[in-house]
Scaffold this motif. Structure first.
Motif, PDB file in Angstrom:
ATOM      1  N   PHE A   1      -6.938 -69.682  33.711  1.00  0.00           N
ATOM      2  CA  PHE A   1      -6.826 -68.271  34.099  1.00  0.00           C
ATOM      3  C   PHE A   1      -6.596 -68.150  35.607  1.00  0.00           C
ATOM      4  N   GLY A   2      -7.383 -68.897  36.385  1.00  0.00           N
ATOM      5  CA  GLY A   2      -7.256 -68.854  37.845  1.00  0.00           C
ATOM      6  C   GLY A   2      -5.841 -69.214  38.280  1.00  0.00           C
ATOM      7  N   LEU A   3      -5.283 -70.256  37.672  1.00  0.00           N
ATOM      8  CA  LEU A   3      -3.922 -70.661  38.029  1.00  0.00           C
ATOM      9  C   LEU A   3      -2.924 -69.582  37.607  1.00  0.00           C
TER      10      LEU A   3
ATOM     11  N   PHE B   1     -20.831 -69.012  44.244  1.00  0.00           N
ATOM     12  CA  PHE B   1     -19.772 -70.025  44.130  1.00  0.00           C
ATOM     13  C   PHE B   1     -19.113 -69.950  42.759  1.00  0.00           C
ATOM     14  N   PRO B   2     -18.239 -68.958  42.577  1.00  0.00           N
ATOM     15  CA  PRO B   2     -17.585 -68.805  41.271  1.00  0.00           C
ATOM     16  C   PRO B   2     -16.464 -69.830  41.084  1.00  0.00           C
ATOM     17  N   ILE B   3     -15.983 -69.932  39.872  1.00  0.00           N
ATOM     18  CA  ILE B   3     -14.919 -70.898  39.557  1.00  0.00           C
ATOM     19  C   ILE B   3     -13.542 -70.407  40.012  1.00  0.00           C
ATOM     20  N   VAL B   4     -13.353 -69.093  40.103  1.00  0.00           N
ATOM     21  CA  VAL B   4     -12.047 -68.547  40.492  1.00  0.00           C
ATOM     22  C   VAL B   4     -12.230 -67.583  41.668  1.00  0.00           C
ATOM     23  N   LEU B   5     -11.466 -67.806  42.723  1.00  0.00           N
ATOM     24  CA  LEU B   5     -11.566 -66.950  43.910  1.00  0.00           C
ATOM     25  C   LEU B   5     -10.211 -66.333  44.234  1.00  0.00           C
ATOM     26  N   GLY B   6     -10.184 -65.025  44.354  1.00  0.00           N
ATOM     27  CA  GLY B   6      -8.946 -64.341  44.737  1.00  0.00           C
ATOM     28  C   GLY B   6      -7.909 -64.361  43.628  1.00  0.00           C
ATOM     29  N   GLY B   7      -6.668 -64.127  44.008  1.00  0.00           N
ATOM     30  CA  GLY B   7      -5.588 -64.070  43.024  1.00  0.00           C
ATOM     31  C   GLY B   7      -5.058 -62.650  42.933  1.00  0.00           C
TER      32      GLY B   7
ATOM     33  N   ASP C   1     -12.008 -81.924  40.430  1.00  0.00           N
ATOM     34  CA  ASP C   1     -11.117 -82.402  41.487  1.00  0.00           C
ATOM     35  C   ASP C   1      -9.678 -81.930  41.264  1.00  0.00           C
ATOM     36  N   ALA C   2      -8.834 -82.261  42.218  1.00  0.00           N
ATOM     37  CA  ALA C   2      -7.450 -81.792  42.186  1.00  0.00           C
ATOM     38  C   ALA C   2      -6.702 -82.329  40.969  1.00  0.00           C
ATOM     39  N   ALA C   3      -7.011 -83.558  40.558  1.00  0.00           N
ATOM     40  CA  ALA C   3      -6.309 -84.135  39.408  1.00  0.00           C
ATOM     41  C   ALA C   3      -6.606 -83.317  38.149  1.00  0.00           C
ATOM     42  N   TYR C   4      -7.847 -82.886  38.022  1.00  0.00           N
ATOM     43  CA  TYR C   4      -8.248 -82.063  36.877  1.00  0.00           C
ATOM     44  C   TYR C   4      -7.461 -80.741  36.886  1.00  0.00           C
ATOM     45  N   VAL C   5      -7.413 -80.110  38.049  1.00  0.00           N
ATOM     46  CA  VAL C   5      -6.705 -78.836  38.168  1.00  0.00           C
ATOM     47  C   VAL C   5      -5.213 -79.029  37.878  1.00  0.00           C
ATOM     48  N   GLU C   6      -4.646 -80.116  38.416  1.00  0.00           N
ATOM     49  CA  GLU C   6      -3.210 -80.349  38.207  1.00  0.00           C
ATOM     50  C   GLU C   6      -2.903 -80.624  36.742  1.00  0.00           C
ATOM     51  N   SER C   7      -3.807 -81.306  36.048  1.00  0.00           N
ATOM     52  CA  SER C   7      -3.525 -81.580  34.636  1.00  0.00           C
ATOM     53  C   SER C   7      -3.529 -80.271  33.844  1.00  0.00           C
ATOM     54  N   ILE C   8      -4.357 -79.338  34.244  1.00  0.00           N
ATOM     55  CA  ILE C   8      -4.341 -78.036  33.553  1.00  0.00           C
ATOM     56  C   ILE C   8      -3.083 -77.255  33.939  1.00  0.00           C
ATOM     57  N   ARG C   9      -2.719 -77.313  35.212  1.00  0.00           N
ATOM     58  CA  ARG C   9      -1.501 -76.622  35.654  1.00  0.00           C
ATOM     59  C   ARG C   9      -0.277 -77.121  34.881  1.00  0.00           C
ATOM     60  N   SER C  10      -0.241 -78.427  34.660  1.00  0.00           N
ATOM     61  CA  SER C  10       0.940 -78.997  33.993  1.00  0.00           C
ATOM     62  C   SER C  10       1.032 -78.549  32.535  1.00  0.00           C
ATOM     63  N   GLN C  11      -0.065 -78.061  31.984  1.00  0.00           N
ATOM     64  CA  GLN C  11      -0.033 -77.619  30.580  1.00  0.00           C
ATOM     65  C   GLN C  11       0.069 -76.106  30.432  1.00  0.00           C
ATOM     66  N   LEU C  12       0.201 -75.397  31.556  1.00  0.00           N
ATOM     67  CA  LEU C  12       0.276 -73.936  31.444  1.00  0.00           C
ATOM     68  C   LEU C  12       1.556 -73.538  30.714  1.00  0.00           C
TER      69      LEU C  12
END
Ligand code: ADP
Ligand code: MG
Length: 477
Positions: free
Chosen positions: A62-64, A97-103, A284-295
């Motif tokens: 969702f954040g991405l 410290f939420p999981i999603v900031l801004g957007g 970490d960034a790898a986790y976030v990128e793996s989710i981004r790649s599946q959007l």
């Protein structure tokens, strides 16, 4: 005085996971009351919560999807309050410290322009249970099945200026969470609830007025009505020389009005503190990128592609991209028949009409995308006319087979053979000398009469284009 409304929404999105956010209990809707609340959800002594990893995947997606910053280290907190449907006496949520900031989110305004609405944050939390007041003879029942259901609370900036803008924003969030498979979006089952914060101020003033918060609005229609009611009420209050109180309200759809629920608590009333039973969650960034790649492709991108790739109007593209399954259906059918405009029309008119009449979702359609594509192919190659195709569509819907099977079984092939159509036209001309006279005297409109007669004589099976040509030619002789 001219007033301006200011609106900020807090939207609770239920995450579509099989089990709860901190326990293995099922989240399935509609179960027997209190059959899906385990010791963790009930907060019995000695239990410990364990985070469901799935909720982080969905929250990050969702954040991405709204171009937000991701909280690489997010922390759960306890928000303490007493309520009968909250057995633990606190709700686990995320404060600092939420999981999603801004957007941000782009909405279309009625005048066709776009407006950007800021998102402040989105945090993970657990749902409470539910008080049930019907059938309890003046007492209340408590159903704890919902306790511990994962929620993502999406908090907007106070960027909206009318109920229409607020509804457009809420609809986009709904569309996005469905696209991302973050939520099932079933609003009637409580999968998305909005708290509407509303204030007014004299137009031109930059500081914010005192707001009220109308809780738990669960339909777009009610959201619109609740906000409009609240704007009008606040204007009356201020114009009478009183001041708006910062209250928490409930919207009553039956009376179409808001009424006070309780006066607003402040954060200190909740005695927030970090949840001692859960560690901060570090990703970490790898986790976030793996989710981004599946959007998946997101709604706005799909609309742009539909207009560019298929030459659809913005209106058609927006309608077809409203839900991912509908968009996929359209693309699959269009690919089979090779005509996107024809497919768009059929999906919008015939298919959607039939689905609405039977109150079905696109995923429940009795005519599959492949079946529709094959049917449209037969219009394209002139095997049948568009009119006959509607009958064939109904027959496919009723389970009578594929387009080709039905056309063959019912002998619906278009008569495209001049030799076959010619004698029929001759006979009709011979039987209607008056109309022939009129046509020859210059009344072009009579042509429609002859075409109608031929179509009737052939039970609609003659190719209308050919009939038109043959009739014209023969009338001139
Ligand atoms: P709380 O956490 O106490 O509910 P927040 O400051 O986090 O309050 O704001 C909650 C929501 O209220 C946000 O969506 C915000 O945009 C909105 N909001 C804050 N102040 C106003 C205001 N004066 N008028 C309208 N909406 C407001
Ligand atoms: Mg709030």
């Amino acid at each position: 005085m001219e007033w301006e409304a200011v609106i900020g929404l807090e939207i609770h999105v239920q995450l579509d996971t099989r089990s709860k956010i901190f326990s293995g209990a099922s989240t399935k809707f509609g179960a027997e009351p209190n059959s899906q609340a385990c010791p963790v959800d009930l907060g019995l002594p000695g239990v410990l919560p364990v985070v469901n990893a799935e909720v982080f995947k969905k929250a990050v997606a969702f954040g991405l999807g709204i171009g937000a910053e991701i909280g690489y280290r997010s922390v759960f907190d306890r928000k303490n309050y007493f309520y009968p449907d909250l057995p633990k006496g606190y709700q686990i949520t995320q404060l600092q410290f939420p999981i999603v900031l801004g957007g941000q989110v782009e909405i279309a305004l009625p005048d066709g322009t776009a407006k950007t609405i800021g998102v402040t944050r989105a945090h993970l939390e657990e749902d409470a249970g539910k008080s049930v007041h019907e059938d309890f003879h003046g007492m209340s029942g408590i159903d704890l099945n919902r306790a511990g259901t994962p929620l993502l609370e999406v908090v907007s900036e106070p960027d909206m200026r009318s109920a229409e803008e607020a509804v457009a924003y809420a609809k986009y969030i709904h569309q996005l969470v469905c696209y991302l498979d973050v939520s099932d979006g079933e609003m009637s089952q409580g999968s998305m609830r909005c708290d509407a914060n509303v204030s007014i101020r004299p137009k031109g003033q930059t500081t914010l007025g005192t707001r009220t918060e109308t809780k738990n609005v669960n339909s777009f229609r009610f959201l619109q009505r609740a906000i409009n009611f609240e704007i009008a009420r606040q204007i009356d209050v201020l114009e009478a020389g009183d001041s708006v109180l910062q209250d928490t309200l409930l919207y009553d759809p039956a009376l179409d009005q808001t009424r006070p629920m309780r006066s607003k608590e402040t954060a200190t009333d909740y005695r927030y503190f970090p949840e001692p039973d859960l560690l901060p969650v570090v990703i970490d960034a790898a986790y976030v990128e793996s989710i981004r790649s599946q959007l998946p492709e997101l709604p706005h991108a799909k609309v742009s592609r539909f207009t560019a790739q298929y030459g659809l109007s913005k209106v058609d593209a927006t309608i077809l991209a409203a839900e991912r399954p509908l968009a996929d259906y359209f693309e699959q059918a269009a690919e089979i028949c090779g005509d996107a405009t024809l497919t768009a029309n059929w999906v919008r008119v015939e298919l959607t009409g039939q689905l609405n009449r039977e109150n079905l979702a696109i995923t429940e359609s009795a005519v599959s995308a492949v079946q529709l594509g094959q049917l449209l192919l037969r219009i394209k190659d002139e095997t049948i006319s568009g009119k006959i195709a509607k009958d064939v569509f109904d027959a496919i819907w009723q389970g009578q087979g594929s387009a080709d099977e039905i056309i063959a079984a019912k002998g619906l092939q278009q008569i495209t053979n001049t030799v076959a159509i010619g004698p029929i036209v001759d006979e009709i001309i011979a039987n209607n000398p008056k109309q022939v006279e009129q046509f020859r005297a210059g009344r072009e409109k009579v042509l429609g009469f002859f075409i109608g007669q031929v179509m009737q004589a052939t039970e609609g099976k003659a190719n209308p284009k050919q009939v038109n040509e043959i009739v014209r030619e023969k009338l001139k002789q």
